[in-house]
Design a protein around this motif. Sequence first.
Motif, PDB file in Angstrom:
ATOM      1  N   LEU A  99      11.159  27.171 -35.164  1.00 14.90           N
ATOM      2  CA  LEU A  99      10.889  28.342 -34.166  1.00 14.90           C
ATOM      3  C   LEU A  99      10.472  29.366 -35.562  1.00 14.90           C
ATOM      4  O   LEU A  99      11.019  29.348 -36.535  1.00 14.90           O
ATOM      5  CB  LEU A  99      11.733  28.976 -33.491  1.00 14.90           C
ATOM      6  CG  LEU A  99      11.519  30.047 -32.848  1.00 14.90           C
ATOM      7  CD1 LEU A  99      10.511  30.140 -31.580  1.00 14.90           C
ATOM      8  CD2 LEU A  99      12.878  30.829 -32.223  1.00 14.90           C
ATOM      9  N   TYR A 100       9.689  30.359 -35.327  1.00 10.30           N
ATOM     10  CA  TYR A 100       8.954  31.245 -36.472  1.00 10.30           C
ATOM     11  C   TYR A 100       8.847  32.617 -35.754  1.00 10.30           C
ATOM     12  O   TYR A 100       8.251  32.796 -34.762  1.00 10.30           O
ATOM     13  CB  TYR A 100       7.486  30.790 -36.851  1.00 10.30           C
ATOM     14  CG  TYR A 100       6.923  31.681 -38.047  1.00 10.30           C
ATOM     15  CD1 TYR A 100       7.235  31.627 -39.168  1.00 10.30           C
ATOM     16  CD2 TYR A 100       6.245  32.760 -37.583  1.00 10.30           C
ATOM     17  CE1 TYR A 100       6.721  32.167 -40.232  1.00 10.30           C
ATOM     18  CE2 TYR A 100       5.687  33.500 -38.482  1.00 10.30           C
ATOM     19  CZ  TYR A 100       5.849  33.432 -39.806  1.00 10.30           C
ATOM     20  OH  TYR A 100       5.006  33.884 -40.921  1.00 10.30           O
ATOM     21  N   PHE A 101       9.538  33.529 -36.445  1.00 11.78           N
ATOM     22  CA  PHE A 101       9.568  35.005 -36.183  1.00 11.78           C
ATOM     23  C   PHE A 101       8.733  35.736 -37.305  1.00 11.78           C
ATOM     24  O   PHE A 101       8.878  35.278 -38.483  1.00 11.78           O
ATOM     25  CB  PHE A 101      10.707  35.792 -36.223  1.00 11.78           C
ATOM     26  CG  PHE A 101      11.604  35.271 -34.870  1.00 11.78           C
ATOM     27  CD1 PHE A 101      11.545  35.957 -33.595  1.00 11.78           C
ATOM     28  CD2 PHE A 101      12.654  34.456 -34.950  1.00 11.78           C
ATOM     29  CE1 PHE A 101      12.033  35.598 -32.644  1.00 11.78           C
ATOM     30  CE2 PHE A 101      13.556  34.047 -33.910  1.00 11.78           C
ATOM     31  CZ  PHE A 101      13.194  34.508 -32.586  1.00 11.78           C
ATOM     32  N   TYR A 102       7.781  36.657 -36.753  1.00 12.82           N
ATOM     33  CA  TYR A 102       6.936  37.353 -37.903  1.00 12.82           C
ATOM     34  C   TYR A 102       7.314  38.803 -37.503  1.00 12.82           C
ATOM     35  O   TYR A 102       6.847  39.266 -36.380  1.00 12.82           O
ATOM     36  CB  TYR A 102       5.551  36.981 -37.809  1.00 12.82           C
ATOM     37  CG  TYR A 102       4.945  37.703 -39.141  1.00 12.82           C
ATOM     38  CD1 TYR A 102       5.012  37.147 -40.407  1.00 12.82           C
ATOM     39  CD2 TYR A 102       4.374  38.960 -39.050  1.00 12.82           C
ATOM     40  CE1 TYR A 102       4.503  37.983 -41.423  1.00 12.82           C
ATOM     41  CE2 TYR A 102       3.605  39.548 -40.026  1.00 12.82           C
ATOM     42  CZ  TYR A 102       3.862  39.069 -41.183  1.00 12.82           C
ATOM     43  OH  TYR A 102       3.285  39.696 -42.418  1.00 12.82           O
ATOM     44  N   ILE A 103       8.061  39.501 -38.281  1.00 15.39           N
ATOM     45  CA  ILE A 103       8.114  41.024 -38.050  1.00 15.39           C
ATOM     46  C   ILE A 103       7.331  41.844 -38.902  1.00 15.39           C
ATOM     47  O   ILE A 103       7.506  41.688 -40.033  1.00 15.39           O
ATOM     48  CB  ILE A 103       9.875  41.369 -38.193  1.00 15.39           C
ATOM     49  CG1 ILE A 103      10.743  40.346 -37.775  1.00 15.39           C
ATOM     50  CG2 ILE A 103      10.088  42.625 -37.839  1.00 15.39           C
ATOM     51  CD1 ILE A 103      10.749  40.000 -36.457  1.00 15.39           C
TER      52      ILE A 103
ATOM     53  N   LEU B  78      15.407  24.764 -36.983  1.00 14.39           N
ATOM     54  CA  LEU B  78      15.137  25.812 -37.936  1.00 14.39           C
ATOM     55  C   LEU B  78      14.594  26.705 -37.178  1.00 14.39           C
ATOM     56  O   LEU B  78      13.649  26.799 -36.330  1.00 14.39           O
ATOM     57  CB  LEU B  78      14.369  25.224 -39.036  1.00 14.39           C
ATOM     58  CG  LEU B  78      13.916  26.462 -40.041  1.00 14.39           C
ATOM     59  CD1 LEU B  78      14.994  26.668 -40.913  1.00 14.39           C
ATOM     60  CD2 LEU B  78      12.711  25.463 -41.162  1.00 14.39           C
ATOM     61  N   VAL B  79      14.969  28.099 -37.648  1.00 12.41           N
ATOM     62  CA  VAL B  79      14.575  29.434 -37.294  1.00 12.41           C
ATOM     63  C   VAL B  79      13.909  29.887 -38.651  1.00 12.41           C
ATOM     64  O   VAL B  79      14.751  30.255 -39.615  1.00 12.41           O
ATOM     65  CB  VAL B  79      15.473  30.344 -36.484  1.00 12.41           C
ATOM     66  CG1 VAL B  79      14.692  31.548 -36.347  1.00 12.41           C
ATOM     67  CG2 VAL B  79      15.846  29.705 -35.252  1.00 12.41           C
ATOM     68  N   VAL B  80      12.849  30.345 -38.700  1.00 16.04           N
ATOM     69  CA  VAL B  80      12.171  31.027 -39.978  1.00 16.04           C
ATOM     70  C   VAL B  80      12.005  32.463 -39.477  1.00 16.04           C
ATOM     71  O   VAL B  80      11.341  32.481 -38.582  1.00 16.04           O
ATOM     72  CB  VAL B  80      10.939  30.088 -40.246  1.00 16.04           C
ATOM     73  CG1 VAL B  80      10.197  31.055 -41.612  1.00 16.04           C
ATOM     74  CG2 VAL B  80      11.099  28.732 -40.776  1.00 16.04           C
ATOM     75  N   ILE B  81      12.298  33.355 -40.338  1.00 12.63           N
ATOM     76  CA  ILE B  81      11.922  34.777 -40.034  1.00 12.63           C
ATOM     77  C   ILE B  81      11.338  35.196 -41.250  1.00 12.63           C
ATOM     78  O   ILE B  81      11.700  34.888 -42.687  1.00 12.63           O
ATOM     79  CB  ILE B  81      13.349  35.590 -40.161  1.00 12.63           C
ATOM     80  CG1 ILE B  81      14.163  35.081 -38.767  1.00 12.63           C
ATOM     81  CG2 ILE B  81      12.930  37.066 -40.073  1.00 12.63           C
ATOM     82  CD1 ILE B  81      15.596  35.695 -38.661  1.00 12.63           C
ATOM     83  N   ASP B  82      10.140  35.910 -41.126  1.00 15.22           N
ATOM     84  CA  ASP B  82       9.287  36.539 -42.241  1.00 15.22           C
ATOM     85  C   ASP B  82       8.644  37.681 -41.626  1.00 15.22           C
ATOM     86  O   ASP B  82       9.010  38.276 -40.615  1.00 15.22           O
ATOM     87  CB  ASP B  82       8.235  35.419 -42.550  1.00 15.22           C
ATOM     88  CG  ASP B  82       7.807  35.694 -43.963  1.00 15.22           C
ATOM     89  OD1 ASP B  82       8.220  36.560 -44.726  1.00 15.22           O
ATOM     90  OD2 ASP B  82       7.163  34.877 -44.387  1.00 15.22           O
ATOM     91  N   GLY B  83       7.998  38.212 -42.548  1.00 13.98           N
ATOM     92  CA  GLY B  83       7.364  39.685 -41.986  1.00 13.98           C
ATOM     93  C   GLY B  83       6.566  40.281 -43.033  1.00 13.98           C
ATOM     94  O   GLY B  83       6.720  40.040 -44.085  1.00 13.98           O
TER      95      GLY B  83
END
Length: 194
Positions: free
Chosen positions: A52-56, A149-154
């Motif tokens: 899963l991917y979050f882009y903040i 996996l959870v990826v957090i970027d931004g």
Amino acid sequence: DWAEEMAPWRGRDLRAELAQALGLTVWLENDATCACAAEMIFGAAELPEDFLYFYIAHFAGGGVVLDGRLRLGPSRNAGAMGSYPVPGGRQVLDVASISVLETALGRDLPQDEAEWDLSSAAVRHWLDESAGVLSHAALGAVATLDLPLVVIDGAMPPGLRDRLVQATTARLATMRHHGITLPEVRAGTLGRQA
């Protein structure tokens, strides 16, 4: 509210206009979906087949990768994590967005991330609130898709992103997760370049 400013764009086929002007094949996708694809292709870390991917950024978004493929879904909204509902009648983007942080600070943040002041109480509060909604959304996705996996970027300084990853990891560990294997939470590697 950008409705009035965006009105001239309604009904335009931007993809076709760009393809004609550039003489190239053009794809039109959501910015966070593209950021997820960029992490898959250009990111510096090895990724599992499912994550899963979050882009903040100004708003929040995301993506979901299954079997090594970025999934778009029939309406091209798979992984739209900014729209994920969280407690309080809100969505992730209502809390974990740079626009929300700017509102809390009472000013726009500079384009140069090196100039961001990250020491205020407002930043600490934003981190805590954001970690809460990100962990809620992540746990829901993991319960549904068994993601490791959870990826957090931004679009934020690496130090702030790393603090958000740590806060989300800590918050996930406190959540009731019987029958669910908690995922690893990791920082993305591209930041604003994604």
